[in-house]
Design an enzyme around this catalytic site. Structure first.
Site, mmCIF file in Angstrom:
data_model
loop_
_atom_site.group_PDB
_atom_site.id
_atom_site.type_symbol
_atom_site.label_atom_id
_atom_site.label_comp_id
_atom_site.label_asym_id
_atom_site.label_seq_id
_atom_site.Cartn_x
_atom_site.Cartn_y
_atom_site.Cartn_z
ATOM 1 N N GLY A 72 -27.592 7.166 12.622
ATOM 2 C CA GLY A 72 -28.101 7.771 13.853
ATOM 3 C C GLY A 72 -29.323 7.043 14.386
ATOM 4 O O GLY A 72 -29.470 6.853 15.599
ATOM 5 N N ASN A 153 -32.490 19.281 15.580
ATOM 6 C CA ASN A 153 -32.328 19.274 14.126
ATOM 7 C C ASN A 153 -33.225 20.277 13.413
ATOM 8 O O ASN A 153 -32.944 20.677 12.292
ATOM 9 C CB ASN A 153 -32.601 17.869 13.563
ATOM 10 C CG ASN A 153 -33.865 17.248 14.107
ATOM 11 O OD1 ASN A 153 -34.060 17.156 15.316
ATOM 12 N ND2 ASN A 153 -34.742 16.822 13.232
ATOM 13 N N GLN A 181 -26.778 16.036 15.076
ATOM 14 C CA GLN A 181 -26.629 17.353 14.444
ATOM 15 C C GLN A 181 -25.457 18.138 15.022
ATOM 16 O O GLN A 181 -25.045 19.153 14.464
ATOM 17 C CB GLN A 181 -27.911 18.180 14.632
ATOM 18 C CG GLN A 181 -29.118 17.623 13.908
ATOM 19 C CD GLN A 181 -29.032 17.772 12.389
ATOM 20 O OE1 GLN A 181 -28.280 18.592 11.863
ATOM 21 N NE2 GLN A 181 -29.793 16.956 11.678
ATOM 22 N N SER A 201 -23.890 10.248 13.359
ATOM 23 C CA SER A 201 -24.134 9.717 12.023
ATOM 24 C C SER A 201 -23.171 10.368 11.034
ATOM 25 O O SER A 201 -22.900 11.565 11.135
ATOM 26 C CB SER A 201 -25.583 10.056 11.649
ATOM 27 O OG SER A 201 -25.885 9.584 10.372
ATOM 28 N N ALA A 202 -22.690 9.568 10.060
ATOM 29 C CA ALA A 202 -21.670 10.096 9.142
ATOM 30 C C ALA A 202 -22.229 11.068 8.106
ATOM 31 O O ALA A 202 -21.563 12.028 7.724
ATOM 32 C CB ALA A 202 -20.983 8.931 8.422
ATOM 33 N N HIS A 203 -23.489 10.846 7.676
ATOM 34 C CA HIS A 203 -23.949 11.628 6.510
ATOM 35 C C HIS A 203 -24.289 13.077 6.847
ATOM 36 O O HIS A 203 -24.590 13.861 5.942
ATOM 37 C CB HIS A 203 -25.111 10.927 5.791
ATOM 38 C CG HIS A 203 -26.443 10.987 6.453
ATOM 39 N ND1 HIS A 203 -27.422 11.846 6.040
ATOM 40 C CD2 HIS A 203 -26.972 10.288 7.476
ATOM 41 C CE1 HIS A 203 -28.516 11.668 6.768
ATOM 42 N NE2 HIS A 203 -28.257 10.725 7.661
ATOM 43 N N THR A 239 -21.641 -8.053 9.739
ATOM 44 C CA THR A 239 -20.338 -7.681 9.195
ATOM 45 C C THR A 239 -20.264 -6.167 9.009
ATOM 46 O O THR A 239 -21.172 -5.568 8.442
ATOM 47 C CB THR A 239 -20.115 -8.391 7.841
ATOM 48 O OG1 THR A 239 -20.256 -9.793 8.070
ATOM 49 C CG2 THR A 239 -18.734 -8.097 7.274
ATOM 50 N N CYS A 328 -37.421 13.952 7.776
ATOM 51 C CA CYS A 328 -38.139 12.715 8.082
ATOM 52 C C CYS A 328 -39.636 12.925 8.138
ATOM 53 O O CYS A 328 -40.403 11.991 8.059
ATOM 54 C CB CYS A 328 -37.668 12.143 9.408
ATOM 55 S SG CYS A 328 -35.903 12.064 9.496
#
Ligand code: PLP
Length: 390
Positions: A72, A153, A181, A201-203, A239, A328
């Site tokens: 993110g 968030n 979120q 974001s994936a997590h 990559t 954070c």
């Protein structure tokens, strides 16, 4: 390990299906997606399948509008710096809000400091909502970008994204939204909502850490922020993380399959937590709105006269993992910028607690929290010189 995990807004445990997918792609798809031989092209085809899946989640028109990033934070940086710098000759004014994640706020501050941009940070009301009237008033001829998060968030407020998109639709201003979120919790339709750029974001959806995506509507001008190879259609060099991206794809599939039930379950547990806290703890102030304009997994309170950190330590001793606001900013002595923006004093903002639900939480866990929390708050207050016990 904590036996009750209530910090899904910070991160989520990876789903076992996601772990299996990541493992499979680490073993079988080691080719570099940019290589022209079969092993490389096999990996590249899989990346495009992942783009298709993510495009479906947000109803993007074309899978080529999805690019993969390291999360993110990178997506927010790329969206904001990339588009602002691409159109700096046209204007150097950006509009955002006071309650964005630091990935947006610090990026805007960087543009002010190093590229002479002017940024308007919109106020929000007591529940955390941006007012469309304030956005209209802030808009200038030199405005090239508006960045407003889909959902907050810390306090769970869901912004009127479609109204903002509709208002900006026929203006020459890009609209970026940080949906990190939101994507696991609500339907987002970038075409219907007139969104030009969207970060995810994936997590936060039971996917792997260090993987994210940016939706860039076809035709949007953007200067890459990572220089190197021609990956991601020249918009993000490096990559690609094939196993991580395929784990993200699996996590997105699970969201599409299970979101309706998840939101129903979370909403029930969320409201039970809110009611239980309000009924059993005095001077507990709910942060953010109630009902459907609040993320279904977010509970956030300020408890007067005490420090959030001590609540967290006491919950941890009971096996409960929670947060005072944003992961954070934990460790920082400053109170949350979000809680100050919705009108709390510094003292009240220090006493914050965020409980964020996930797919594996049960009602028994919520009952356990509701059994322990009132005693914890009372014990800490009893030790606080600020607390008047009369
Ligand atoms: N934006 C929001 C609203 C978030 O909640 C977060 C993570 O907490 C981010 C951006 C950053 O995402 P990432 O951790 O993938 O860099």
């Amino acid at each position: 390990m904590n036996k009750i995990y209530l910090d899904h807004a910070a991160t989520t445990p990876m789903d076992s299906e996601v772990i299996n997918t990541v493992n499979k792609y680490m073993e079988d798809y080691y080719g570099n997606p940019s290589s022209i031989y079969q092993t490389g092209q096999k990996a590249n085809n899989k990346l495009n399948e992942a783009r298709e899946t993510v495009a479906k989640l947000i109803n993007a028109q074309d899978f080529r509008e999805i690019i993969f990033t390291s999360g993110g934070t990178e997506s927010d940086n790329l969206a904001i710096k990339g588009t602002a710098l691409a159109r700096k000759k046209q204007g150097k004014h950006i509009i955002t809000t006071k309650i964005e994640h630091h990935a947006v706020l610090h990026t805007c501050e960087y543009l002010e400091k190093h590229h002479n941009f002017d940024v308007t940070y919109l106020d929000v009301d007591k529940k955390g909502f941006v007012k469309l009237a304030d956005l209209k008033e802030a808009l200038r001829e030199e405005t090239t970008l508006v960045s407003i998060m889909t959902a907050n968030n810390e306090i769970g407020t869901i912004q009127p994204i479609k109204e903002i998109g509709d208002f900006l639709k026929d203006k020459d201003v890009y609209f970026h939204t940080d949906a990190v979120q939101a994507i696991g919790q609500m339907k987002i339709n970038v075409q219907d909502m007139n969104i030009d750029l969207l970060s995810a974001s994936a997590h936060k959806i039971h996917g792997p850490k260090g993987v994210g995506m940016l939706y860039i509507k076809k035709g949007t001008k953007l200067v890459p922020q990572m220089n190197g190879g021609a990956q991601e259609r020249n918009r993000r060099a490096g990559t690609e993380n094939v196993p991580g991206i395929m784990g993200f794809k699996k996590a997105v599939e699970l969201v599409m399959e299970n979101r309706k039930e998840l939101v129903e379950k979370n909403t029930y547990l969320r409201d039970k937590l809110i009611k239980g806290i309000e009924n059993n703890i005095e001077e507990a102030v709910l942060n953010g709105p109630r009902g459907s304009k609040r993320l279904s997994n977010n509970v956030s309170f300020c408890f007067k006269y005490i420090e959030g950190e001590s609540i967290l330590l006491n919950l941890d001793m009971q096996g409960i993992a929670a947060s005072s606001g944003s992961a954070c900013t934990s460790g920082s002595l400053d109170p949350s910028h979000v809680l100050l923006a919705i009108g709390h004093s510094k003292g009240t903002a220090h006493g914050s607690l965020r409980l964020s639900l996930g797919k594996d939480n049960t009602e028994e866990e919520i009952d356990f929290v509701l059994e322990k929390l009132p005693g914890i708050i009372q014990r800490i207050r009893d030790m606080s010189p600020l607390y008047n016990k009369e």
